[in-house]
Write a protein that holds these residues in place. Structure first.
Motif: not given
Length: 211
Positions: A59-67, A108-125
């Motif tokens: 999931f983090g790799a997807i975020i980084c690629r899109r960013c 991806i923005y919606r996913m990050v918002i949904a997952e941020a409480p459980r995966h704050p490191e992904l939100a930070q990335t």
């Protein structure tokens, strides 16, 4: 240091990321399994884990690629000599709105918002690789405009950029984010126009008094 991927490995990695992105956007992070990603990508589960240590890493790799894609899109923001501030800010505003409202970026923005409480490191990335880098690039443009006498402000550039972007992320953006029908009063063009007009009233260059 990681060894560079061979063309075949790079293509396989890209296929896995493509498959994972489709699965995550379709079913959400929590409801997507690595088995499903492997099946869609046409690879084994072991192959996925050879490239990514966990589903979080995938999931983090997807975020980084899109960013990274977003950052490339922001790399050529216009600052042409001889254009006025209104034209430059309008071009920047339209570029940003196109980016904000693109289905993949919004998903991806919606996913990050949904997952941020459980995966704050992904939100930070996501934040550091996407929004923060984008603000820094817009800040570079604003500083060039300031140096050319097209903007006049004493506040830190990042605060001026934040104000501009916050005006763009208004009703039009939020209705799209939660899948509400568009409100014609808040179209992309009208949103950009209001943001640009407000910026110029607040930070447009001072007009010298007539002699």
């Amino acid at each position: 240091m990681n060894k560079p991927l061979t063309p075949r490995s790079a293509a396989k990695r890209a296929a896995m990321l493509d498959a994972a992105q489709v699965c995550f956007l379709d079913k959400g992070y929590a409801n997507t399994s690595v088995d499903e990603v492997a099946a869609r990508a046409g690879v084994s589960k072991a192959t996925i884990y050879a490239h990514f240590a966990s589903k979080d890493a995938l999931f983090g790799a997807i975020i980084c690629r899109r960013c990274d894609d977003q950052s490339e899109g922001m790399a050529n923001l216009p600052v042409p000599e001889g254009q006025d501030a209104h034209a430059i800010l309008t071009a920047i505003g339209l570029r940003l709105m196109t980016l904000f409202l693109s289905p993949e970026v919004m998903g991806i923005y919606r996913m990050v918002i949904a997952e941020a409480p459980r995966h704050p490191e992904l939100a930070q990335t996501w934040y550091e690789a996407g929004p923060l880098r984008g603000k820094q690039r817009v800040g570079e443009v604003f500083e060039q405009m300031k140096a050319q006498g097209l903007l006049a402000y004493d506040a830190p550039t990042i605060r001026v950029v934040d104000m501009f972007i916050s005006m763009l992320r208004g009703e039009c953006f939020h209705r799209d984010m939660i899948n509400l029908p568009a409100n014609p009063i808040f179209s992309v063009d009208s949103t950009v126009k209001m943001a640009v007009d407000t910026m110029l009233r607040a930070y447009g260059p001072a007009i010298p008094p007539a002699p």
